[in-house]
Design a protein around this motif. Structure first.
Motif, mmCIF file in Angstrom:
data_model
loop_
_atom_site.group_PDB
_atom_site.id
_atom_site.type_symbol
_atom_site.label_atom_id
_atom_site.label_comp_id
_atom_site.label_asym_id
_atom_site.label_seq_id
_atom_site.Cartn_x
_atom_site.Cartn_y
_atom_site.Cartn_z
ATOM 1 N N ALA A 41 24.935 38.208 -9.499
ATOM 2 C CA ALA A 41 23.794 37.758 -10.099
ATOM 3 C C ALA A 41 22.702 39.068 -9.317
ATOM 4 C CB ALA A 41 23.256 35.934 -9.282
ATOM 5 N N LEU A 42 23.039 39.427 -7.979
ATOM 6 C CA LEU A 42 21.617 40.159 -6.999
ATOM 7 C C LEU A 42 21.824 41.162 -7.778
ATOM 8 C CD1 LEU A 42 22.157 39.271 -3.633
ATOM 9 C CD2 LEU A 42 20.480 37.899 -5.402
ATOM 10 N N GLY A 43 19.899 41.057 -8.713
ATOM 11 C CA GLY A 43 19.946 42.313 -8.860
ATOM 12 C C GLY A 43 19.968 42.613 -10.893
ATOM 13 N N ALA A 44 20.584 41.570 -10.780
ATOM 14 C CA ALA A 44 20.801 41.535 -12.751
ATOM 15 C C ALA A 44 19.092 40.870 -13.330
ATOM 16 C CB ALA A 44 21.791 40.732 -12.925
ATOM 17 N N ASP A 45 19.375 41.036 -14.698
ATOM 18 C CA ASP A 45 17.873 40.656 -15.182
ATOM 19 C C ASP A 45 18.361 39.054 -14.756
ATOM 20 O OD1 ASP A 45 16.477 40.391 -16.997
ATOM 21 O OD2 ASP A 45 16.955 41.365 -18.990
ATOM 22 N N ALA A 46 17.192 38.507 -14.179
ATOM 23 C CA ALA A 46 16.928 36.871 -15.015
ATOM 24 C C ALA A 46 16.912 36.333 -16.055
ATOM 25 C CB ALA A 46 16.291 36.300 -13.652
ATOM 26 N N LEU A 47 16.958 36.675 -17.068
ATOM 27 C CA LEU A 47 16.422 36.367 -18.259
ATOM 28 C C LEU A 47 17.267 36.638 -19.232
ATOM 29 C CD1 LEU A 47 12.922 37.515 -18.820
ATOM 30 C CD2 LEU A 47 13.627 35.217 -17.756
ATOM 31 N N ASP A 48 18.328 36.883 -18.961
ATOM 32 C CA ASP A 48 19.652 37.582 -19.303
ATOM 33 C C ASP A 48 20.919 36.791 -19.702
ATOM 34 O OD1 ASP A 48 21.678 38.074 -21.192
ATOM 35 O OD2 ASP A 48 21.788 40.945 -20.485
ATOM 36 N N ILE A 49 20.671 35.251 -19.727
ATOM 37 C CA ILE A 49 21.451 34.173 -18.597
ATOM 38 C C ILE A 49 22.799 34.734 -19.296
ATOM 39 C CG2 ILE A 49 21.713 31.374 -18.906
ATOM 40 C CD1 ILE A 49 18.931 31.638 -18.998
ATOM 41 N N GLU A 50 23.051 34.795 -20.952
ATOM 42 C CA GLU A 50 24.282 35.150 -22.064
ATOM 43 C C GLU A 50 25.177 35.995 -20.760
ATOM 44 O OE1 GLU A 50 27.592 34.286 -24.154
ATOM 45 O OE2 GLU A 50 26.091 33.997 -24.292
ATOM 46 N N THR A 51 24.154 36.863 -20.911
ATOM 47 C CA THR A 51 25.013 38.562 -20.040
ATOM 48 C C THR A 51 25.403 37.219 -18.720
ATOM 49 O OG1 THR A 51 23.994 39.747 -21.905
ATOM 50 C CG2 THR A 51 25.375 40.693 -19.144
ATOM 51 N N LEU A 52 25.409 37.357 -17.979
ATOM 52 C CA LEU A 52 25.785 35.861 -16.355
ATOM 53 C C LEU A 52 26.865 35.838 -16.617
ATOM 54 C CD1 LEU A 52 22.032 36.427 -14.957
ATOM 55 C CD2 LEU A 52 24.505 37.524 -13.820
ATOM 56 N N VAL A 53 26.151 34.708 -17.959
ATOM 57 C CA VAL A 53 27.634 33.568 -16.634
ATOM 58 C C VAL A 53 28.375 33.710 -18.157
ATOM 59 C CG1 VAL A 53 25.703 32.147 -16.589
ATOM 60 C CG2 VAL A 53 26.560 32.526 -19.308
ATOM 61 N N THR A 54 28.976 35.182 -18.495
ATOM 62 C CA THR A 54 30.003 35.452 -19.627
ATOM 63 C C THR A 54 30.589 36.340 -18.771
ATOM 64 O OG1 THR A 54 28.502 35.432 -21.556
ATOM 65 C CG2 THR A 54 30.640 36.893 -21.391
ATOM 66 N N SER A 55 29.823 36.942 -17.501
ATOM 67 C CA SER A 55 30.204 38.484 -16.967
ATOM 68 C C SER A 55 30.814 37.701 -15.457
ATOM 69 C CB SER A 55 29.769 39.211 -16.745
ATOM 70 O OG SER A 55 28.561 38.675 -15.978
ATOM 71 N N ILE A 56 30.411 37.343 -15.381
ATOM 72 C CA ILE A 56 30.912 36.335 -13.788
ATOM 73 C C ILE A 56 32.425 36.030 -14.027
ATOM 74 C CG2 ILE A 56 30.625 34.844 -11.800
ATOM 75 C CD1 ILE A 56 26.905 35.966 -12.688
ATOM 76 N N PRO A 57 32.236 35.337 -15.113
ATOM 77 C CA PRO A 57 34.368 34.446 -14.620
ATOM 78 C C PRO A 57 34.496 36.004 -15.309
ATOM 79 C CG PRO A 57 32.539 33.421 -16.104
ATOM 80 C CD PRO A 57 31.575 34.435 -16.038
ATOM 81 N N GLU A 58 34.478 36.627 -15.703
ATOM 82 C CA GLU A 58 35.137 37.992 -15.953
ATOM 83 C C GLU A 58 35.315 38.945 -15.389
ATOM 84 O OE1 GLU A 58 33.297 40.426 -18.977
ATOM 85 O OE2 GLU A 58 34.400 38.555 -20.679
ATOM 86 N N ARG A 59 34.486 38.544 -14.378
ATOM 87 C CA ARG A 59 34.243 39.753 -12.661
ATOM 88 C C ARG A 59 34.991 39.090 -11.698
ATOM 89 N NH1 ARG A 59 30.352 43.760 -12.314
ATOM 90 N NH2 ARG A 59 29.557 43.949 -13.336
ATOM 91 N N GLU A 60 35.840 37.290 -11.935
ATOM 92 C CA GLU A 60 36.285 36.872 -10.980
ATOM 93 C C GLU A 60 37.598 36.009 -11.627
ATOM 94 O OE1 GLU A 60 35.962 36.249 -7.804
ATOM 95 O OE2 GLU A 60 33.734 37.702 -7.672
#
Length: 369
Positions: free
Chosen positions: A53-72
């Motif tokens: 999450a660090l350094g990511a766009d704080a307003l792009d919630i969709e990308t974060l909550v989709t990509s983090i489970p993929e990375r993990e």
């Protein structure tokens, strides 16, 4: 230019954990992890969520909550989703504060008093007589016109909490509350399908409208068998945190009403995906929100906005004798009046985390260099 996540600070004890997100230009949002074993969830957050999450766009919630489970993807499951909830909900709060809107408004709704059902968590701690009397008092005090109470035994393999309890409590509650109050029951994975159908027939005879988690929640075909056999609504889903399992359960129509828990599932964004699946299938959504931490705040905002919202939000009636850890977490506190609770109207979640609680909590920080 993107507003980047600069700092992630957690405050927790073993029951509850809060997250403060700060952006590189100083804007702040507050979220909450799923309750229960929150200290473990916070560890998972700092190890497996914060670094992505660090350094990511704080307003792009969709990308974060989709990509983090993929990375993990090597570590799917409950704790990762419980940790992701903290990030998701903090970012929704941040966005609401930036736009000076409640999360309910961001989702297309409007804050208003929303109907709730009074939800009892007690089973072995209370007799049928005492439970019926307690619910009647609360009806008169707060104007509730719908109540949920417990039947069977949690993961009970067809056993009751004690012999005859279920057969006693259902008619006693109906008699105490009268014919016009809606009654809901929760079996907490208590029965096999044959016994669940037998109990369900008795529930129907007493005008119960909602039979929650009658079978072990992982036995979807058992639950479907019960739903197909009964006329009342068979409901469930609170434990499910995997969107693929949600798609499976909805496609097979295992339940008549879907009950995701915002905090177990991974936050608002992922819950909206379940809401959309349910809407496509013509199913209503009545989420699980069984305590008075921020999960009920999140759920109120969500239900005030979605088209296929069920008729009420779950609202725990248990106080400090049962849930001492949920006291003085935030303000203003949620209060039932005339059977409704106001969806908080301020920006974001519309509540403030208690400063004394934060001062007493365990603190940890992950920050961009």
């Amino acid at each position: 230019m993107a507003m980047k996540i600069q700092r992630l600070e957690t405050f927790c004890n073993s029951f509850v954990g809060f997250l403060r997100v700060t952006t590189d230009d100083g804007h702040v949002g507050w979220g909450q992890f799923s309750p229960y074993n929150a200290d473990i969830t916070v560890e998972v957050f700092h190890r497996q969520v914060a670094r992505w999450a660090l350094g990511a766009d704080a307003l792009d919630i969709e990308t974060l909550v989709t990509s983090i489970p993929e990375r993990e993807h090597k570590f799917p499951g409950s704790y990762l989703m419980r940790a992701l909830t903290g990030l998701d909900t903090a970012l929704w709060d941040l966005r609401g504060k930036l736009e000076n809107q409640s999360v309910c408004e961001l989702l297309g709704g409007k804050p208003r008093p929303f109907p709730v059902y009074a939800s009892s968590m007690k089973r072995g701690e209370i007799t049928p007589e005492a439970e019926a009397e307690r619910l009647a008092r609360l009806r008169d005090q707060f104007g509730y016109d719908a109540f949920k109470f417990r039947v069977g035994k949690e993961c009970g393999h067809d056993q009751d909490e004690w012999p005859g309890r279920t057969e006693a409590i259902v008619p006693q509650v109906r008699k105490a509350l009268g014919p016009d109050v809606r009654l809901l029951v929760d079996a907490n994975s208590g029965y096999g399908p044959r016994k669940a159908i037998e109990v369900g027939r008795m529930l129907e005879q007493n005008g119960v409208c909602h039979f929650e988690e009658p079978c072990p929640y992982w036995e979807y075909h058992w639950t479907k068998e019960v739903a197909d056999a009964l006329d009342l609504d068979v409901t469930g889903g609170e434990q499910d945190c995997d969107l693929a399992l949600w798609r499976f359960a909805i496609d097979m129509r295992a339940v008549d009403v879907v009950q995701p828990d915002v905090c177990y599932l991974g936050g608002i964004n992922r819950t909206l995906k379940v809401v959309a699946m349910a809407k496509a299938a013509g199913l209503p959504v009545t989420p699980h929100s069984a305590n008075l931490s921020l999960v009920t705040v999140f759920t109120l905002h969500l239900m005030g906005a979605i088209e296929n919202a069920g008729p009420y939000v779950e609202f725990s009636i248990e106080g400090p004798d049962y849930y001492p850890w949920q006291e003085k977490l935030f303000s203003p506190a949620l209060v039932a009046k005339d059977g409704k609770v106001q969806i908080p109207e301020g920006p974001g979640w519309g509540v403030e985390i208690d400063k004394d609680w934060l001062a007493a909590a365990s603190y940890r920080k992950t920050e961009a260099a």
